[in-house]
Design an enzyme around this catalytic site. Structure first.
Site, mmCIF file in Angstrom:
data_model
loop_
_atom_site.group_PDB
_atom_site.id
_atom_site.type_symbol
_atom_site.label_atom_id
_atom_site.label_comp_id
_atom_site.label_asym_id
_atom_site.label_seq_id
_atom_site.Cartn_x
_atom_site.Cartn_y
_atom_site.Cartn_z
ATOM 1 C CE1 TYR A 174 -3.749 2.433 0.570
ATOM 2 C CE2 TYR A 174 -2.516 3.232 2.466
ATOM 3 C CZ TYR A 174 -3.563 3.374 1.572
ATOM 4 O OH TYR A 174 -4.407 4.443 1.677
ATOM 5 C CG ASP A 269 5.542 3.773 0.956
ATOM 6 O OD1 ASP A 269 5.818 4.367 2.028
ATOM 7 O OD2 ASP A 269 4.394 3.736 0.480
ATOM 8 C CE LYS A 297 0.616 5.143 8.117
ATOM 9 N NZ LYS A 297 0.540 4.150 7.076
HETATM 10 C C1 PLP Z 1 0.036 4.696 5.662
HETATM 11 C C2 PLP Z 1 0.849 4.474 4.450
HETATM 12 C C3 PLP Z 1 0.800 5.335 3.350
HETATM 13 C C4 PLP Z 1 -0.175 6.465 3.263
HETATM 14 O O1 PLP Z 1 0.041 7.415 4.231
HETATM 15 P P1 PLP Z 1 -1.182 8.400 4.625
HETATM 16 O O2 PLP Z 1 -0.553 9.342 5.578
HETATM 17 O O3 PLP Z 1 -2.233 7.518 5.208
HETATM 18 O O4 PLP Z 1 -1.637 9.050 3.376
HETATM 19 C C5 PLP Z 1 1.673 5.121 2.317
HETATM 20 N N1 PLP Z 1 2.540 4.101 2.343
HETATM 21 C C6 PLP Z 1 2.612 3.242 3.367
HETATM 22 C C7 PLP Z 1 3.627 2.149 3.350
HETATM 23 C C8 PLP Z 1 1.755 3.395 4.447
HETATM 24 O O5 PLP Z 1 1.789 2.513 5.442
#
Ligand code: PLP
Length: 462
Positions: A174, A269, A297
């Site tokens: 994701y 990511d 995060k």
């Molecule tokens: C949570 C998450 C996102 C998206 O971040 P948001 O602040 O919710 O838009 C993107 N990549 C990873 C790996 C994530 O866990």
């Protein structure tokens, strides 16, 4: 004024005893008596699903979500006064638990200086310097307001820098909800069983190709089929949005090699793994250097922050140095940046030792319960550092196909079993449990006792 804010921002540590229920709400016929249920009824009238983000709706596990009144340390308290040991931790940002002193105090100080400027400020510089020091592959960084924005912007940059259109991602990973990433995505997209999403133009969806996590041959096959067209390999270096799935030895190195050979960029990511697995993220742990990195995060410590960055020559193409446009009214927001600086300044080696110790104890305790309950062979527990997932199927679990074989109804019974015993995990099978430095031995004891009972219920078909 400062006093008032302080009191609001830092609620007294909730008492260990079960909080008293607030005065009974005025009842109307047919109205639910629990405050959370009442709020949910009202929310559903004005907000899709009653929530601001889909996974919070409990849609995949049934029942109604609780509404939060306050949270402190490892504990979250709902509107009806129920207390939970929290392993959701806002889905990752809260490495030090809810409302840690250092972050509250930094935000409080920043608040007194204003909430947004529309002009550069010192905090951004200080946070950028820290990010680049901790994550050396990030020679320059651009702040945004979410992980979604970070991933979306990094892909735009990768496409511009390579002059290619295709994005290669892995099923079950994701990267937020930007159009290019809503293809075979993990997290809430997987939970709701959405293959892609309506509203994403099919031409754009076709520009995203999907490989299998931990399967280099599937990556090679896509490069074979689309030679010279793939701009970027985007990957969660440790997948944490299909539950926790670790990279096999050689997988990340293989991606680096293929990207170099094919003239594509490698994007890590690290929105979850950044600052969590180590101060330098998964790239420090695995020793693989990406061209671009996304953060979020933990970087905002619970305030809205994301960032993307990487090689200086690539970042030089971002406006205003270069032609790749990307902007934000609230980017580098002083409150969020202050929280970020406080978070990063708290990342001492002993933090990771403590996280490992607590998480290892949790894993060990859970495994012991599985053995004593005689269900070890029906479960797989994946963990690295302070993220873990219990899958309800035998392992090993190395990709999204393995993940999808997890027994959904058993997970659901387990989830509700934990919840009613005061342990909160994500209401979805494809998520991680997050351990923080605020989790105590007592929390683990309570968690494991609940786990033992909830697991029995999980394997008792109702
Ligand atoms: C949570 C998450 C996102 C998206 O971040 P948001 O602040 O919710 O838009 C993107 N990549 C990873 C790996 C994530 O866990």
């Amino acid at each position: 004024m400062a006093r008032k804010v302080r009191r609001k921002a830092a609620p007294a540590v909730p008492k260990p005893k079960k909080a008293k229920k607030p005065a009974a709400p005025r009842r109307r016929r047919g109205r639910p008596t629990k405050l959370s249920d009442q709020l949910f009824e009202r929310a559903k009238k004005r907000m899709p699903g009653g929530v601001s983000s889909p996974v919070r709706s409990f849609r995949s596990v049934g029942g109604t979500p609780f509404f939060v009144k306050k949270a402190k340390g490892s504990v979250i308290v709902d509107a009806d006064g129920n207390r939970y040991v929290d392993y959701v931790m806002s889905y990752g940002p809260l490495l030090f638990g809810h409302a840690p002193k250092a972050v509250l105090s930094a935000v409080r100080k920043a608040l007194a200086r204003g909430t947004s400027y529309g002009a550069p400020h010192r905090g951004e510089v200080e946070l950028a310097e820290r990010v680049c020091r901790l994550v050396p592959s990030m020679e320059k960084v651009r702040f945004v307001s979410s992980g979604t924005e970070a991933a979306m912007s990094a892909v735009r940059l990768a496409r511009a820098a390579t002059g290619r259109d295709l994005v290669l991602k892995f099923s079950g990973c994701y990267h937020g909800h930007a159009d290019s990433f809503l293809v075979a995505a993990g997290s809430g997209v997987a939970t709701l069983g959405i293959p892609g999403s309506p509203g994403v133009p099919s031409d754009l969806a076709r520009a995203t190709v999907t490989a299998r996590y931990n399967d280099l041959a599937s990556v090679e096959a896509l490069f074979e089929a689309h030679r010279g067209k793939i701009a970027v390999l985007a990957v969660e270096p440790v997948a944490a949005n299909m539950g926790v799935v670790l990279p096999k030895p050689g997988f990340l190195e293989g991606l680096r090699r293929i990207a170099d050979r094919e003239g594509a960029l490698l994007l890590f990511d690290e929105v979850i793994t950044g600052f969590r697995l180590a101060a330098g993220g998964a790239q420090e742990v695995y020793g693989v250097r990406p061209d671009l990195t996304c953060l979020g995060k933990i970087l905002g410590g619970g305030l809205p922050v994301g960032a993307y960055g990487g090689r200086a020559d690539l970042m030089a193409q971002v406006a205003p140095d270069g032609p790749v446009y990307q902007a934000g009214t609230l980017s580098g927001n002083p409150l969020a940046v202050a929280a970020g600086i406080a978070m990063l300044d708290s990342l001492r080696p002993e933090v990771y030792r403590q996280l490992e110790k607590t998480s290892a104890a949790l894993e060990k305790g859970m495994r012991k319960v599985h053995e004593e309950t005689g269900v070890s062979d029906r479960l797989t527990l994946n963990r690295i550092g302070s993220i873990l997932t219990l899958f309800f199927n035998p392992g090993p679990i190395a990709d999204f196909d393995d993940v999808k074989r997890s027994d959904g109804p058993a997970f659901t019974r387990w989830f509700h079993g934990l919840r009613k015993r005061g342990v909160f995990i994500a209401p979805a099978a494809f998520e991680a449990m997050f351990v923080s430095t605020a989790h105590t031995a007592k929390d683990l004891e309570r968690t494991l006792a609940a786990h033992r009972e909830a697991l029995r219920e999980a394997f008792t078909e109702s």
